[in-house]
Structures are given as structure tokens and as C-alpha cells.
Design an enzyme around this catalytic site. Sequence first.
Site, PDB file in Angstrom:
ATOM      1  N   GLU A 295      -1.418  -4.189   9.741  1.00 41.43           N
ATOM      2  CA  GLU A 295      -1.502  -5.468   9.036  1.00 41.43           C
ATOM      3  C   GLU A 295      -0.821  -6.622   9.757  1.00 41.43           C
ATOM      4  O   GLU A 295      -0.123  -7.422   9.116  1.00 41.43           O
ATOM      5  CB  GLU A 295      -0.906  -5.286   7.643  1.00 41.43           C
ATOM      6  CG  GLU A 295       0.617  -4.987   7.593  1.00 41.43           C
ATOM      7  CD  GLU A 295       0.990  -3.505   7.667  1.00 41.43           C
ATOM      8  OE1 GLU A 295       0.166  -2.711   8.172  1.00 41.43           O
ATOM      9  OE2 GLU A 295       2.099  -3.150   7.220  1.00 41.43           O
ATOM     10  N   HIS A 319      -7.185  -2.750   2.429  1.00 43.38           N
ATOM     11  CA  HIS A 319      -5.798  -2.287   2.512  1.00 43.38           C
ATOM     12  C   HIS A 319      -4.954  -3.230   3.383  1.00 43.38           C
ATOM     13  O   HIS A 319      -3.900  -3.714   2.962  1.00 43.38           O
ATOM     14  CB  HIS A 319      -5.781  -0.865   3.073  1.00 43.38           C
ATOM     15  CG  HIS A 319      -4.402  -0.300   3.238  1.00 43.38           C
ATOM     16  ND1 HIS A 319      -3.808   0.506   2.291  1.00 43.38           N
ATOM     17  CD2 HIS A 319      -3.484  -0.426   4.233  1.00 43.38           C
ATOM     18  CE1 HIS A 319      -2.592   0.841   2.691  1.00 43.38           C
ATOM     19  NE2 HIS A 319      -2.373   0.292   3.873  1.00 43.38           N
ATOM     20  N   GLU A 320      -5.426  -3.497   4.578  1.00 40.12           N
ATOM     21  CA  GLU A 320      -4.630  -4.344   5.484  1.00 40.12           C
ATOM     22  C   GLU A 320      -4.506  -5.760   4.923  1.00 40.12           C
ATOM     23  O   GLU A 320      -3.469  -6.400   5.060  1.00 40.12           O
ATOM     24  CB  GLU A 320      -5.220  -4.347   6.895  1.00 40.12           C
ATOM     25  CG  GLU A 320      -5.404  -2.967   7.546  1.00 40.12           C
ATOM     26  CD  GLU A 320      -4.200  -2.037   7.426  1.00 40.12           C
ATOM     27  OE1 GLU A 320      -3.060  -2.518   7.313  1.00 40.12           O
ATOM     28  OE2 GLU A 320      -4.401  -0.796   7.416  1.00 40.12           O
ATOM     29  N   HIS A 323      -1.771  -5.985   2.384  1.00 40.11           N
ATOM     30  CA  HIS A 323      -0.439  -6.098   2.991  1.00 40.11           C
ATOM     31  C   HIS A 323      -0.016  -7.560   3.197  1.00 40.11           C
ATOM     32  O   HIS A 323       1.169  -7.827   3.401  1.00 40.11           O
ATOM     33  CB  HIS A 323      -0.406  -5.403   4.355  1.00 40.11           C
ATOM     34  CG  HIS A 323      -0.077  -3.939   4.303  1.00 40.11           C
ATOM     35  ND1 HIS A 323       1.057  -3.456   3.698  1.00 40.11           N
ATOM     36  CD2 HIS A 323      -0.733  -2.858   4.816  1.00 40.11           C
ATOM     37  CE1 HIS A 323       1.093  -2.128   3.839  1.00 40.11           C
ATOM     38  NE2 HIS A 323       0.010  -1.746   4.501  1.00 40.11           N
ATOM     39  N   GLU A 342       3.727   0.396   1.187  1.00 40.20           N
ATOM     40  CA  GLU A 342       2.439   1.109   1.196  1.00 40.20           C
ATOM     41  C   GLU A 342       1.894   1.458  -0.195  1.00 40.20           C
ATOM     42  O   GLU A 342       0.694   1.382  -0.422  1.00 40.20           O
ATOM     43  CB  GLU A 342       2.539   2.361   2.068  1.00 40.20           C
ATOM     44  CG  GLU A 342       2.804   2.078   3.552  1.00 40.20           C
ATOM     45  CD  GLU A 342       1.729   1.236   4.235  1.00 40.20           C
ATOM     46  OE1 GLU A 342       0.608   1.132   3.711  1.00 40.20           O
ATOM     47  OE2 GLU A 342       2.035   0.664   5.309  1.00 40.20           O
ATOM     48  N   ASP A 397       8.584   6.636  11.307  1.00 38.71           N
ATOM     49  CA  ASP A 397       7.145   6.915  11.212  1.00 38.71           C
ATOM     50  C   ASP A 397       6.870   8.231  10.484  1.00 38.71           C
ATOM     51  O   ASP A 397       5.766   8.463   9.996  1.00 38.71           O
ATOM     52  CB  ASP A 397       6.505   6.968  12.600  1.00 38.71           C
ATOM     53  CG  ASP A 397       6.172   5.572  13.096  1.00 38.71           C
ATOM     54  OD1 ASP A 397       6.676   4.603  12.484  1.00 38.71           O
ATOM     55  OD2 ASP A 397       5.432   5.453  14.080  1.00 38.71           O
ATOM     56  N   TYR A 405       2.181   6.357   0.109  1.00 32.50           N
ATOM     57  CA  TYR A 405       0.873   5.766  -0.190  1.00 32.50           C
ATOM     58  C   TYR A 405       0.377   6.170  -1.581  1.00 32.50           C
ATOM     59  O   TYR A 405       0.145   5.326  -2.437  1.00 32.50           O
ATOM     60  CB  TYR A 405      -0.146   6.221   0.859  1.00 32.50           C
ATOM     61  CG  TYR A 405       0.043   5.599   2.221  1.00 32.50           C
ATOM     62  CD1 TYR A 405      -0.783   4.574   2.660  1.00 32.50           C
ATOM     63  CD2 TYR A 405       1.043   6.037   3.086  1.00 32.50           C
ATOM     64  CE1 TYR A 405      -0.628   3.997   3.910  1.00 32.50           C
ATOM     65  CE2 TYR A 405       1.215   5.466   4.339  1.00 32.50           C
ATOM     66  CZ  TYR A 405       0.378   4.446   4.748  1.00 32.50           C
ATOM     67  OH  TYR A 405       0.538   3.870   5.983  1.00 32.50           O
TER      68      TYR A 405
HETATM   69  N1  BES Z   1       1.139  -0.274   8.112  1.00 31.36           N
HETATM   70  C1  BES Z   1       0.279   0.857   8.147  1.00 31.36           C
HETATM   71  C2  BES Z   1       0.300   1.574   9.467  1.00 31.36           C
HETATM   72  C3  BES Z   1       1.648   2.145   9.863  1.00 31.36           C
HETATM   73  C4  BES Z   1       2.465   2.777   8.950  1.00 31.36           C
HETATM   74  C5  BES Z   1       2.062   2.067  11.159  1.00 31.36           C
HETATM   75  C6  BES Z   1       3.692   3.288   9.342  1.00 31.36           C
HETATM   76  C7  BES Z   1       3.276   2.580  11.546  1.00 31.36           C
HETATM   77  C8  BES Z   1       4.100   3.200  10.635  1.00 31.36           C
HETATM   78  C9  BES Z   1      -1.150   0.471   7.780  1.00 31.36           C
HETATM   79  O1  BES Z   1      -1.245  -0.521   6.827  1.00 31.36           O
HETATM   80  C10 BES Z   1      -1.815   1.677   7.192  1.00 31.36           C
HETATM   81  O2  BES Z   1      -1.368   2.110   6.168  1.00 31.36           O
HETATM   82  N2  BES Z   1      -2.856   2.185   7.834  1.00 31.36           N
HETATM   83  C11 BES Z   1      -3.604   3.321   7.359  1.00 31.36           C
HETATM   84  C12 BES Z   1      -4.865   2.886   6.682  1.00 31.36           C
HETATM   85  C13 BES Z   1      -4.867   2.827   5.230  1.00 31.36           C
HETATM   86  C14 BES Z   1      -6.261   2.543   4.698  1.00 31.36           C
HETATM   87  C15 BES Z   1      -4.208   3.927   4.479  1.00 31.36           C
HETATM   88  C16 BES Z   1      -4.033   4.133   8.563  1.00 31.36           C
HETATM   89  O3  BES Z   1      -3.859   3.666   9.670  1.00 31.36           O
HETATM   90  O4  BES Z   1      -4.561   5.208   8.368  1.00 31.36           O
HETATM   91 ZN    ZN Z   2      -0.639   0.223   4.929  1.00 27.96          ZN
END
Ligand code: BES
Ligand code: ZN
Length: 620
Positions: A295, A319-320, A323, A342, A397, A405
Site C-alpha cells: 500500500e 485491500h491496498e 490501507h 491489516e 514479517d 488479517y
Molecule cells: N501491507 C501488506 C503487505 C506486507 C505485510 C508486507 C507485512 C510486509 C509485511 C499488504 O497490504 C497485504 O496485506 N498484501 C496481501 C494482499 C491482501 C489482499 C491480503 C498480500 O500481499 O498477499
Molecule cells: Zn494489507
Amino acid sequence: MKILINSLFFGLLFFCSFSQQENNSSNQIPEKQMPSSIIDSHTLSNYKDISIEHSHLNLSVDFESKLLYGSVTHTINNPTKDSVFILDTKYLSIESVSDQDGNKLDFSYGEKDDLLGDPLMVSINAKTKKVTIKYSTTTQSEALDWLNAEQTAGKEFPFMYTQGQSIFTRSWIPIQDTPGLRITYSADITVPNGMLPVMSAANPQIKNNSNTYSFEMNQPIPPYLIALAVGNLEFKKIDNRTGVYAEPNMLESSVAEFTDMGKMVDAAEELYGKYDWERFDVIVLPPSFPFGGMENPRLTFATPTIIAGDRSLVSLIAHELAHSWSGNLVTNATWNDFWLNEGFTVYFERRIMEALYGKDYTEMLALLGYQDLQEELVTLDPKMQTLKLKMKGMHPDDAMSDIAYEKGYFLLRMIENNVGREAMDSFLKKYFNDHKFQTIVTEEFLAYLEANLIKGKRELLKIDEWVYQPGLPDNCPVIECKRFINVESAIDDFMLTNTIAKLNTTEWSTHEWIHFVKNLPDSVNSNQMMLLDNAFNLSSSGNSEILAVWFERSIVSNYRTAFPFMKEFLVRVGRRKFLQPIYESLAKTEEHKAWAKDVYKEARSNYHYVSFNTIDKILE
Ligand code: BES
Ligand code: ZN
């Protein structure tokens, strides 16, 4: 040599002045420097005492040596006139540090932390307003992915991008790398001929002749949202405030896929208030991008694996976009509070999807989420099953599980069921507005929730059990999804009759297919897999989500016909969410593991650090 002398001299100075206070063991920041009760344990910086207000980047992008080099100038706020400014760095090469008048400043490194990096300590005085650091990245910088031309869609130009979340920004910028801080930034980025840089800022829409591009992000954001991508990029608008950046041969299909983006922004505003970031654009990255989406403000970074041709995976864009409120406007102050980013975003995402595509459709997404969560709860360490986490000493991470989520989503949905949608929506609108451009921890949110929405019902709703206990409380909402009931009876029919004759799949969406493949029993044999594959071409599906679950299923059934297709997928796609379960499943038998290792030899160089670091551990 200069650096060495600096470090010796200044390291000694630092040691003498602070050593007696070193009693909060795991990070080296003395307690005196952490006056506030909220401490981010994933930064080694002293952001609570001296804080960056604005950062200006002046960087050149060198594709030959795969390095960024130049400088960053931080404008600082130092109310108590402290004399040591501490920044996070990891795998950077620092050349020199100076103040606003060009005077050299002494610097040294504090004790190295394998996870958090090397704290850079700069000696400043009461008059220091700006600190300029000349530096370059190194080939180890974890944030950066450098792709050769062959790894791009166009095969003509190289490509690079950064991934800041969660603690990677420090590997491309020496900075106070904590979500607990908000800064504005600007940048001058110089790139080779024919390439366009874009950032999480106001962006150019066409290439210029000078090869240097200026950027401005005048809204304060946490450092993990500073982002850069450089490639042979072109822009095409969708409407007045949304558009797509992609390599030329991906642009049309991307615009067609994301055509509803403008409507999503409208729906989001309708729900929770004005979109505050001016533009909402998406850049489609090469397939090595380790996430589905990221995001980055004003410019979401996205994987090309959501371009399915039928707009079936665009909930990721919702989703993004969500954010832009939960995460970018109101930010978790520490990674222990990641669910505030999240969980809220998944809730908001599904509300946007419902507004655009209806309840039936969205309930499929919610039920798939619920099933993923249930699956995860079986194996996930109970310590990681709480919404509020304790991640000191761990990589943030690792919080990226379905807990933040989906458990986060179901908590909010449970509250909505209890208070009613109207009250929920005005609460959320007020929450975003009251906390915009601020950071927040779980406890602050809970107090706010109690005061503004669930007055006196905290216990009744089991809020603390949701937040602080593992597992799912018994007041978790149950989802009924008519469209999946049909799918489940289709599975029963298939297993009973061993033919596809009775399967009525013509109306099925991607989500029904995913549900079908995921819920095939483990006893499905490879002949039955073959039957399905011949009828529905699942091994060569153009839909990455269907492919990923199909491959997982093929491993369990040892359905060998799918393996060459799986190999092609693993070599091409670097999205960790797909790779991790596939490699984990392959690692379960010796034969499959040997096959996986072979594939990985070819695939690894196509993955970003985030992904290869995870897969290395699985195949070890
Ligand atoms: N911000 C996250 C990606 C992220 C989370 C990067 C933690 C590093 C550490 C992003 O918004 C996200 O949640 N992406 C998901 C997609 C979503 C539809 C659940 C993904 O990449 O799968
Ligand atoms: Zn996210």
C-alpha cells in the site's frame, strides 16, 4: 580508513557516556532515551528524543552494479538538545556525514544486531538542524530487488523496486525505521536513459530528457512507506484520480483489469470519509514481487499475478486502497499492533467489495478467509495467535499470518453484528478522522472503542479474549455462503460417481473454483485429478490463485502431470503467499523435496529477499 578512525574514536565516546545505563538488554538504546511508554522494539534509533521531520533523498540508480548511491539529508527535531542522533542502517556503506553548513560530523556504529542492523550514531550539537549522509546501498540490501531485462515483461530494460515494510527501509536509506514516526520526504532520482522512476509521492506520468526526476511527499508517512520503482514504465489513466503504471506490453491488460479502481475509491470515501492522498495509482511490477500488493501511498505496488483477464482478483486493489485509511492514515505504532493495520483493512476491503459487487460475492471472500484462518490455527504457535503480539527479537514479517488479517476481520465483524452496521460505520469514520496522520497501539484503540462504541460491553463481547488469547472465541460470526454449498455438493457428487458429468460449473467464479479445489478430500487420486484436469485445464489455468491451490492438491495426490506446470510457475512467480505452501508441501516427502530443490536452483534468483529467505529455510 576515515570510517575506521571515526568508528574507533566515536565508538569509545558512545560506550563511555551510555554504558552505565545499558540495562534494557536486547536493544542498545538506553532507557533514558525512551521516555514514552510506547516503545518500538524493532528500531535501534532514538526517535523518541531526536526525530526526523523531513528526509531528502538524492540518489542515482546504477543497474550495472545494482546499487543506489548518493545522499540523504534529514531535517531533525531535537528539543532536548541531545548530542547523539541514532539511525537504523543495515547493509549500507556510509561514506561521510555532515551538517547544514557542510561541516563534517563524527559518526560510528553501535553494536550490530543480526535482525535490526547496525545503529549509526552521529555526533551532533545544539545547532545541528540538518544531517546529510553520503552513502550507497550494497548487494546485500534486503529491500531491493534488481531484475535483469529477461526477468521483465518487455525483456528490454532492467527493473528495480524497493520493499520497505516491515523493517527493510533501513537497508536502502539510513533512517529512523519505525512505524512510530511520521516524516515527509522529497527526492531527486537519476536513472538511465529510457527509464522512469516512480515513488510513493507525487509522480511523473511521462519520461523527461534529463533522466533526473523530482518527487515530493508532503504528507507525513512512516518510513516503511517510502518506496521507489524504476523500469521502462508507462502510465495510463483510468479516471481523473486513478491510473496504472506498467511496462508497455502490460499496460492495456492492467488498465482493463483495474477499470473499477475509480469506483472503489468512490465507495471507500462513501464509507469512511474523504480519500486524503490526492491520487490513487497502481504500478504492476514484475512477477518476482514477493507480495500481492503493498500500500505505498499514492502508488500501490502490485503483483502481475492478479491480472487474470476477468477482474476476479481485484479485491487485492480494494485491500491496498483501504490501507489509505487503515495503515497509512492511522498507523500501527509498533509491529506488535500490526492487526490494527491489516484486520481493519480486510474489514474495509470487504465492505468496498460488497458495495461494488454485492453481499453474495463478498461472503465467498469472507468464507475463504475463515477457512484459511481455521487451517492456520491448527499449526500456528499459540503465542502467535493473539491479535496483540510480542515480537521483540523476532522478525516483524513473521506477524504476516491470518491472525492479523482474518482474526482481526472477524473481531470487527463480530462488533458490527452486535452494534449494527450504522453505528459501526459512524464509529469507524470517526476513528479514522480522529487519528489521521497519527500512530496508535492496541491499548489505545481498545480504550477508544470502549468510549465510543461498545460502552460497558467489553467483557460481554469478549474483546480481551479476542485480542490477548490464542484461538477464536466462541462468539466468532458464522458465515453462510449459498454459492459454496453448491460447490460442496459438487465435490460429493464427483467423489461418489467418479465422473464430471454432473458437475455444473458454467456459472462458477474463481472463488468457487478455489473452494472446489481446496476442499477436494486428501483421498483424491491422480486418476481423478487427471479427469478434472482434462475437463477444466486446471494445470494451465490463467488464474494464479486457482493454479496455486491446484498445485498444492497435485502434490498431495502425487499427480505428476501437473509438475512441469508447477515448475514453470515456481520459476516465474516470486509471490511468497503462493510459494511458501507449495514448497512446504513438497518438502514433506524425500522424493518431492529433491524435485523442489532442483526447481529452486533455477527459481531462487527470480525471488526477492523476502521470498528466498523464507524458502531457504523450508528447503534447508
Ligand atoms: N501491507 C501488506 C503487505 C506486507 C505485510 C508486507 C507485512 C510486509 C509485511 C499488504 O497490504 C497485504 O496485506 N498484501 C496481501 C494482499 C491482501 C489482499 C491480503 C498480500 O500481499 O498477499
Ligand atoms: Zn494489507
